[in-house]
Design a protein around this motif. Structure first.
Motif, PDB file in Angstrom:
ATOM      1  N   PRO A 116       0.800  -1.228   0.000  1.00 41.54           N
ATOM      2  CA  PRO A 116       0.000   0.000   0.000  1.00 41.54           C
ATOM      3  C   PRO A 116       0.831   1.275   0.000  1.00 41.54           C
ATOM      4  O   PRO A 116       0.482   2.246  -0.687  1.00 41.54           O
ATOM      5  CB  PRO A 116      -0.832  -0.136   1.283  1.00 41.54           C
ATOM      6  CG  PRO A 116      -0.974  -1.615   1.481  1.00 41.54           C
ATOM      7  CD  PRO A 116       0.335  -2.191   1.023  1.00 41.54           C
ATOM      8  N   THR A 117       1.937   1.310   0.754  1.00 37.52           N
ATOM      9  CA  THR A 117       2.760   2.519   0.772  1.00 37.52           C
ATOM     10  C   THR A 117       3.445   2.737  -0.574  1.00 37.52           C
ATOM     11  O   THR A 117       3.631   3.883  -1.006  1.00 37.52           O
ATOM     12  CB  THR A 117       3.823   2.448   1.875  1.00 37.52           C
ATOM     13  OG1 THR A 117       4.485   1.175   1.825  1.00 37.52           O
ATOM     14  CG2 THR A 117       3.207   2.653   3.248  1.00 37.52           C
ATOM     15  N   ASP A 118       3.809   1.656  -1.258  1.00 40.59           N
ATOM     16  CA  ASP A 118       4.424   1.800  -2.589  1.00 40.59           C
ATOM     17  C   ASP A 118       3.404   2.335  -3.583  1.00 40.59           C
ATOM     18  O   ASP A 118       3.730   3.173  -4.436  1.00 40.59           O
ATOM     19  CB  ASP A 118       4.970   0.449  -3.072  1.00 40.59           C
ATOM     20  CG  ASP A 118       6.163  -0.022  -2.265  1.00 40.59           C
ATOM     21  OD1 ASP A 118       6.754   0.807  -1.547  1.00 40.59           O
ATOM     22  OD2 ASP A 118       6.504  -1.222  -2.334  1.00 40.59           O
ATOM     23  N   ALA A 119       2.152   1.847  -3.486  1.00 38.88           N
ATOM     24  CA  ALA A 119       1.101   2.341  -4.381  1.00 38.88           C
ATOM     25  C   ALA A 119       0.882   3.841  -4.169  1.00 38.88           C
ATOM     26  O   ALA A 119       0.743   4.605  -5.135  1.00 38.88           O
ATOM     27  CB  ALA A 119      -0.197   1.571  -4.137  1.00 38.88           C
ATOM     28  N   LEU A 120       0.874   4.273  -2.910  1.00 35.16           N
ATOM     29  CA  LEU A 120       0.712   5.697  -2.619  1.00 35.16           C
ATOM     30  C   LEU A 120       1.887   6.506  -3.157  1.00 35.16           C
ATOM     31  O   LEU A 120       1.708   7.585  -3.725  1.00 35.16           O
ATOM     32  CB  LEU A 120       0.582   5.912  -1.109  1.00 35.16           C
ATOM     33  CG  LEU A 120      -0.756   5.527  -0.471  1.00 35.16           C
ATOM     34  CD1 LEU A 120      -0.646   5.556   1.044  1.00 35.16           C
ATOM     35  CD2 LEU A 120      -1.871   6.454  -0.939  1.00 35.16           C
ATOM     36  N   GLU A 121       3.093   5.997  -2.970  1.00 34.20           N
ATOM     37  CA  GLU A 121       4.276   6.713  -3.444  1.00 34.20           C
ATOM     38  C   GLU A 121       4.318   6.779  -4.965  1.00 34.20           C
ATOM     39  O   GLU A 121       4.694   7.807  -5.548  1.00 34.20           O
ATOM     40  CB  GLU A 121       5.531   6.030  -2.918  1.00 34.20           C
ATOM     41  CG  GLU A 121       6.823   6.743  -3.280  1.00 34.20           C
ATOM     42  CD  GLU A 121       8.040   6.069  -2.664  1.00 34.20           C
ATOM     43  OE1 GLU A 121       8.756   6.732  -1.907  1.00 34.20           O
ATOM     44  OE2 GLU A 121       8.252   4.867  -2.944  1.00 34.20           O
ATOM     45  N   ASN A 122       3.910   5.696  -5.610  1.00 35.39           N
ATOM     46  CA  ASN A 122       4.005   5.618  -7.068  1.00 35.39           C
ATOM     47  C   ASN A 122       2.921   6.423  -7.786  1.00 35.39           C
ATOM     48  O   ASN A 122       3.184   7.016  -8.842  1.00 35.39           O
ATOM     49  CB  ASN A 122       3.922   4.155  -7.521  1.00 35.39           C
ATOM     50  CG  ASN A 122       5.111   3.336  -7.066  1.00 35.39           C
ATOM     51  OD1 ASN A 122       6.194   3.873  -6.807  1.00 35.39           O
ATOM     52  ND2 ASN A 122       4.930   2.019  -6.945  1.00 35.39           N
ATOM     53  N   ARG A 123       1.704   6.456  -7.220  1.00 35.35           N
ATOM     54  CA  ARG A 123       0.595   7.049  -7.966  1.00 35.35           C
ATOM     55  C   ARG A 123      -0.234   8.041  -7.153  1.00 35.35           C
ATOM     56  O   ARG A 123      -1.245   8.540  -7.638  1.00 35.35           O
ATOM     57  CB  ARG A 123      -0.321   5.931  -8.512  1.00 35.35           C
ATOM     58  CG  ARG A 123       0.373   5.025  -9.526  1.00 35.35           C
ATOM     59  CD  ARG A 123      -0.540   3.956 -10.088  1.00 35.35           C
ATOM     60  NE  ARG A 123      -1.053   3.056  -9.076  1.00 35.35           N
ATOM     61  CZ  ARG A 123      -0.353   2.077  -8.508  1.00 35.35           C
ATOM     62  NH1 ARG A 123       0.926   1.897  -8.848  1.00 35.35           N
ATOM     63  NH2 ARG A 123      -0.877   1.287  -7.606  1.00 35.35           N
ATOM     64  N   GLY A 124       0.184   8.332  -5.923  1.00 30.63           N
ATOM     65  CA  GLY A 124      -0.539   9.305  -5.115  1.00 30.63           C
ATOM     66  C   GLY A 124      -1.833   8.745  -4.547  1.00 30.63           C
ATOM     67  O   GLY A 124      -2.139   7.566  -4.658  1.00 30.63           O
ATOM     68  N   ILE A 125      -2.619   9.624  -3.946  1.00 35.28           N
ATOM     69  CA  ILE A 125      -3.863   9.220  -3.286  1.00 35.28           C
ATOM     70  C   ILE A 125      -5.008   9.220  -4.289  1.00 35.28           C
ATOM     71  O   ILE A 125      -5.228  10.199  -5.000  1.00 35.28           O
ATOM     72  CB  ILE A 125      -4.194  10.165  -2.111  1.00 35.28           C
ATOM     73  CG1 ILE A 125      -3.037  10.197  -1.103  1.00 35.28           C
ATOM     74  CG2 ILE A 125      -5.479   9.732  -1.412  1.00 35.28           C
ATOM     75  CD1 ILE A 125      -3.201  11.253  -0.022  1.00 35.28           C
ATOM     76  N   MET A 126      -5.744   8.116  -4.343  1.00 32.08           N
ATOM     77  CA  MET A 126      -6.913   8.009  -5.214  1.00 32.08           C
ATOM     78  C   MET A 126      -8.206   8.268  -4.449  1.00 32.08           C
ATOM     79  O   MET A 126      -9.155   8.849  -4.989  1.00 32.08           O
ATOM     80  CB  MET A 126      -6.986   6.628  -5.854  1.00 32.08           C
ATOM     81  CG  MET A 126      -8.215   6.410  -6.720  1.00 32.08           C
ATOM     82  SD  MET A 126      -8.319   4.752  -7.433  1.00 32.08           S
ATOM     83  CE  MET A 126      -7.132   4.915  -8.773  1.00 32.08           C
ATOM     84  N   TYR A 127      -8.252   7.836  -3.184  1.00 31.65           N
ATOM     85  CA  TYR A 127      -9.476   8.012  -2.398  1.00 31.65           C
ATOM     86  C   TYR A 127      -9.122   7.961  -0.915  1.00 31.65           C
ATOM     87  O   TYR A 127      -7.984   7.662  -0.539  1.00 31.65           O
ATOM     88  CB  TYR A 127     -10.520   6.953  -2.748  1.00 31.65           C
ATOM     89  CG  TYR A 127     -10.141   5.516  -2.405  1.00 31.65           C
ATOM     90  CD1 TYR A 127     -10.625   4.908  -1.241  1.00 31.65           C
ATOM     91  CD2 TYR A 127      -9.328   4.761  -3.243  1.00 31.65           C
ATOM     92  CE1 TYR A 127     -10.305   3.592  -0.938  1.00 31.65           C
ATOM     93  CE2 TYR A 127      -9.000   3.434  -2.952  1.00 31.65           C
ATOM     94  CZ  TYR A 127      -9.496   2.865  -1.790  1.00 31.65           C
ATOM     95  OH  TYR A 127      -9.167   1.565  -1.483  1.00 31.65           O
ATOM     96  N   VAL A 128     -10.097   8.281  -0.065  1.00 36.52           N
ATOM     97  CA  VAL A 128      -9.913   8.133   1.365  1.00 36.52           C
ATOM     98  C   VAL A 128     -10.907   7.094   1.875  1.00 36.52           C
ATOM     99  O   VAL A 128     -12.014   6.943   1.337  1.00 36.52           O
ATOM    100  CB  VAL A 128     -10.097   9.456   2.133  1.00 36.52           C
ATOM    101  CG1 VAL A 128      -8.985  10.424   1.809  1.00 36.52           C
ATOM    102  CG2 VAL A 128     -11.456  10.081   1.863  1.00 36.52           C
ATOM    103  N   GLU A 129     -10.482   6.394   2.902  1.00 36.19           N
ATOM    104  CA  GLU A 129     -11.308   5.369   3.539  1.00 36.19           C
ATOM    105  C   GLU A 129     -11.635   5.841   4.951  1.00 36.19           C
ATOM    106  O   GLU A 129     -10.747   5.901   5.804  1.00 36.19           O
ATOM    107  CB  GLU A 129     -10.553   4.042   3.570  1.00 36.19           C
ATOM    108  CG  GLU A 129     -11.306   2.908   4.233  1.00 36.19           C
ATOM    109  CD  GLU A 129     -10.439   1.661   4.401  1.00 36.19           C
ATOM    110  OE1 GLU A 129     -10.912   0.563   4.055  1.00 36.19           O
ATOM    111  OE2 GLU A 129      -9.291   1.787   4.889  1.00 36.19           O
TER     112      GLU A 129
END
Length: 522
Positions: A317-330
């Motif tokens: 999950p942290t790599d996804a955030l670093e690679n593509r930024g925030i898509m949504y909030v939970e």
């Protein structure tokens, strides 16, 4: 300083209308499977529900008995709600005589060993999911993992962020601007989450079996045959008894920027814990946890809100955030609504939309360690004594009556509701706010107040009411017609999920030990 009304006035163009109508929402509803007698199910995840590893709409959380029912992202609240209804119908038609527990705090559980850890098959990723849950059991105990909640996923479309960025004269790349704005929203959720807990906390009481004889320091009162409650509590689920970060208080997760958040989270995942080291990782060939670090993986961080990005295969999950930024909030602070067969209502969803937009548009942009401590203190007060008529919270270091602060916040809520209705050409948002507004003055209108009023007026045990509602809801849901997801469609999804799990298992080439070593090395 730009007022909220001025901000909303700037966001009224036809282009903004198109963007607002494309707000995406999704729901994750957790629910325990129970026997007709109200006991926790000891049965395997039903085969008719497909693979808990790969089914897109029906999975499990901590235990085999804890279902998680998921709706895909949609820009239509009614559609999302109907999808949730259809998934419930399919599940209840395929779990024999079992029912779904309609409350956040669990049914009667005689012993922690009755809570069977969820199984996900023989693949490495499936074994990792089960091992992670074994780690949770060994770290925190299983009772905490039997609690249910609602997660509300919320995202604004890229068009909205582009319009807002241009309006503000910003020049940052859209992905960076979007992530920065989401982090602003997250910081204010942390600051104001007490509002959601006050309105929609619905677990002021529970079965005494949950404590298993533990001392809590809380002054519970008893009623019924085996129920306990705190007189002014709103959400025992969000207290130290349930899903809070009390066991992780030393992490000091920071929310100043996405980079800060990622760095702190990674640090927690890589930092050894002396307490968890004493548990051991692997003994006699059996894993007791994934590792002995402060967090095994990112999901172990118990927080009322998380910034999210969809992960790709094998991606952290942290790599996804670093690679593509925030898509949504939970948003994770929502109790199961016992007065809804589906754990949430469309009215609640509209109030949550308004709350999240309030957090985005609020002028307060920083969250210092002191401010974060103040916010957490306010949340704790609301959790344990939120319905105290004269309750004071801390606002920038000054005491403030809950009623006065809520009155001010609801004035802003009403402006946002009117703005949303203007885009949709309806009055659904204004009506939603009007319907929950009585709780501002009278805590008896909160969900927790409504629940305690019924329990005490009827002198009915909490577990008895839960069982009564579970039976009522099952009988009504199974007779409803499907709207979005037919039974045939969901059955096909179950079949294809089993095939997908088989492909995942046959594709494994590494031993589980090597798989874990590679996962944590990258």
């Amino acid at each position: 300083m730009t007022t909220l009304n001025q901000k909303l006035g700037q966001l009224r163009s036809a282009q903004f209308t198109t963007a607002v109508k494309n707000i995406q929402r999704g729901i994750e509803r957790e629910a325990l499977r129970i026997s007709p007698g109200g006991r926790l199910s000891q049965a395997d995840h039903p085969s008719a529900l497909g693979s808990a590893l790969t089914h897109p709409y029906i999975t499990t959380d901590y235990s085999e008995a804890l279902l998680e029912l998921i709706t895909p992202p949609s820009n239509d609240i009614t559609k999302t709600y109907n999808q949730l209804k259809d998934v419930h119908k399919f599940v209840l038609q395929n779990i024999d005589d079992e029912m779904l527990w309609p409350m956040s705090m669990p049914c009667f559980i005689q012993d922690e060993d009755d809570i069977r850890i969820a199984q996900y098959g023989h693949s490495n990723i499936g074994k990792m999911k089960t091992t992670y849950r074994m780690g949770l059991k060994n770290r925190y105990g299983s009772m905490m993992q039997a609690i249910s909640g609602i997660h509300y996923n919320f995202s604004l479309p890229k068009q909205f962020w582009q319009l807002k960025r241009d309006l503000e004269g910003e020049t940052a790349p859209i992905e960076d601007y979007q992530s920065a704005q989401y982090m602003h929203l997250v910081r204010n959720v942390k600051r104001f989450v007490w509002v959601v807990t006050y309105l929609f906390g619905a677990s002021p009481a529970m079965c005494a079996s949950f404590l298993q004889g533990r001392e809590t320091g809380l002054k519970f009162e008893s009623f019924g045959k085996g129920s306990i409650f705190l007189p002014n509590a709103t959400s025992l689920r969000m207290s130290d008894l349930g899903y809070t970060n009390s066991a992780q208080s030393a992490l000091n997760i920071e929310y100043g920027s996405l980079t800060q958040y990622i760095d702190k989270l990674r640090q927690a995942i890589k930092t050894e814990s002396e307490e968890y080291k004493s548990i051991g990782v692997k003994e006699s060939g059996e894993y007791k946890q994934l590792n002995h670090n402060i967090l095994q993986i990112e999901n172990e961080l118990y927080a009322p809100v998380r910034p999210k990005q969809v992960t790709q295969s094998g991606e952290k999950p942290t790599d996804a955030l670093e690679n593509r930024g925030i898509m949504y909030v939970e948003l994770r602070a929502l109790d199961v609504n016992p007065f809804s067969p589906y754990g949430i209502t469309q009215e609640q969803m509209r109030v949550l939309d308004i709350f999240l937009l309030y957090c985005l548009l609020n002028e307060q942009s920083t969250l210092s360690p002191g401010q974060q401590a103040e916010a957490e203190q306010n949340q704790d007060r609301i959790v344990l004594e939120g319905r105290e008529p004269s309750l004071e919270l801390s606002h920038d270091g000054e005491g403030r009556l809950r009623f006065e602060w809520l009155t001010e916040i609801f004035n802003d809520f009403e402006q946002i509701a009117s703005w949303l209705d203007g885009h949709y050409g309806e009055r659904n948002y204004s009506e939603a706010i009007a319907n929950v507004k009585p709780a501002v003055e009278d805590p008896n209108y909160c969900l927790s107040g409504q629940l305690m009023s019924r329990l005490l007026a009827e002198q009915i045990d909490n577990g008895c009411l839960g069982l009564e509602l579970a039976d009522l809801y099952k009988k009504s849901i199974v007779n409803e017609g499907a709207v979005e997801f037919s039974g045939e469609y969901l059955f096909a999804k179950s079949e294809s999920s089993v095939e997908a799990q088989g492909r995942v298992e046959s594709a494994d080439e590494l031993s589980f030990d090597q798989f874990l070593a590679d996962y944590f090395a990258t």
